[in-house]
Design a protein around this motif. Structure first.
Motif, short mmCIF file in Angstrom:
data_model
loop_
_atom_site.label_atom_id
_atom_site.label_comp_id
_atom_site.label_asym_id
_atom_site.label_seq_id
_atom_site.Cartn_x
_atom_site.Cartn_y
_atom_site.Cartn_z
N PRO A 35 0.84 -1.21 0.00
CA PRO A 35 0.00 0.00 0.00
C PRO A 35 0.87 1.25 0.00
N THR A 36 0.36 2.30 -0.65
CA THR A 36 1.02 3.59 -0.59
C THR A 36 0.15 4.51 0.24
N TYR A 37 0.79 5.29 1.05
CA TYR A 37 0.07 6.17 1.95
C TYR A 37 0.24 7.61 1.47
N ALA A 38 -0.80 8.38 1.59
CA ALA A 38 -0.74 9.79 1.19
C ALA A 38 0.29 10.51 2.05
N GLY A 39 1.13 11.26 1.42
CA GLY A 39 2.15 12.01 2.15
C GLY A 39 3.41 11.23 2.42
N SER A 40 3.51 9.99 1.97
CA SER A 40 4.71 9.20 2.25
C SER A 40 5.84 9.52 1.29
N THR A 41 5.51 10.09 0.13
CA THR A 41 6.57 10.47 -0.79
C THR A 41 6.96 11.92 -0.53
N PRO A 42 8.25 12.21 -0.59
CA PRO A 42 8.68 13.58 -0.31
C PRO A 42 8.24 14.52 -1.43
N ASP A 43 7.78 15.69 -1.04
CA ASP A 43 7.44 16.72 -2.01
C ASP A 43 8.72 17.32 -2.54
N ASP A 44 8.62 18.31 -3.39
CA ASP A 44 9.83 18.92 -3.91
C ASP A 44 10.60 19.60 -2.77
N SER A 45 11.88 19.86 -3.05
CA SER A 45 12.77 20.34 -1.98
C SER A 45 12.62 21.83 -1.69
N SER A 46 11.59 22.47 -2.25
CA SER A 46 11.45 23.90 -2.03
C SER A 46 10.75 24.22 -0.71
N ASN A 47 10.59 23.23 0.16
CA ASN A 47 9.94 23.47 1.45
C ASN A 47 10.85 24.18 2.44
N SER A 48 12.19 24.11 2.24
CA SER A 48 13.08 24.77 3.20
C SER A 48 13.18 26.26 2.89
N ASP A 49 13.53 26.97 3.91
CA ASP A 49 13.74 28.40 3.74
C ASP A 49 14.96 28.61 2.86
N PRO A 50 14.95 29.62 2.02
CA PRO A 50 16.13 29.85 1.18
C PRO A 50 17.35 30.22 2.03
N LYS A 51 18.48 29.69 1.62
CA LYS A 51 19.75 29.95 2.30
C LYS A 51 20.61 30.79 1.36
N ARG A 52 21.26 31.80 1.91
CA ARG A 52 22.12 32.68 1.13
C ARG A 52 23.58 32.39 1.47
N VAL A 53 24.32 31.94 0.47
CA VAL A 53 25.74 31.65 0.63
C VAL A 53 26.52 32.73 -0.11
N VAL A 54 27.49 33.34 0.59
CA VAL A 54 28.27 34.44 0.01
C VAL A 54 29.73 34.02 -0.09
N TYR A 55 30.28 34.12 -1.30
CA TYR A 55 31.71 33.95 -1.54
C TYR A 55 32.32 35.34 -1.63
#
Length: 140
Positions: A35-55
């Motif tokens: 059986p597959t359960y709703a919500g068991s597959t990860p959504d796209d990775s845009s759920n995290s807050d954006p991170k700013r990396v500076v070189y």
């Protein structure tokens, strides 16, 4: 003739019976759908807050440097004959990013810095003829 053929014939019979047995056991034990359960597959990775990396690459004002760094996808980027000080800000939604910057200048002093969201992860400097420096953060 029977003395020569019985061994290969017995081997073929054993292999056919073994293959049939394995196929029946796989049909009995591995055939049900899981059986597959709703919500068991990860959504796209845009759920995290954006991170700013500076070189940042710094040195004597007006000095020229060749710079290589990794972008947000881990692809190398090369830029040549850049006036110092130099910096670039990258934004990513990935949970972490491997950050790396390498620079070589024509002056006697050069430095680099990697920071993410205001926190400095690595900072180095070098004083030598045609100074060379690198900074690396495994998880920026």
């Amino acid at each position: 003739m029977l003395k020569r053929v019985w061994l290969p014939l017995a081997l073929v019979v054993v292999l056919v019976l073994g293959g049939f047995t394995v196929s029946r056991l796989r049909g009995i034990f591995g055939s049900e759908e899981l059986p597959t359960y709703a919500g068991s597959t990860p959504d796209d990775s845009s759920n995290s807050d954006p991170k700013r990396v500076v070189y940042e690459v710094f040195g004597d004002v007006g000095a020229i440097a060749d710079i290589n760094y990794l972008d947000t996808e881990g692809e190398p980027v090369q830029i040549n004959d850049v006036s110092l000080p130099w910096s670039v800000e990258l934004e990513t939604t990935a949970p972490s990013m491997a950050a790396n910057v390498v620079a070589q200048g024509g002056s006697d002093f050069i430095g680099c810095r990697i920071s993410s969201d205001g926190e400095v992860h690595d900072e180095r400097s070098s004083s030598a003829v045609s100074a060379y420096v690198y900074c690396m953060a495994k998880s920026a």
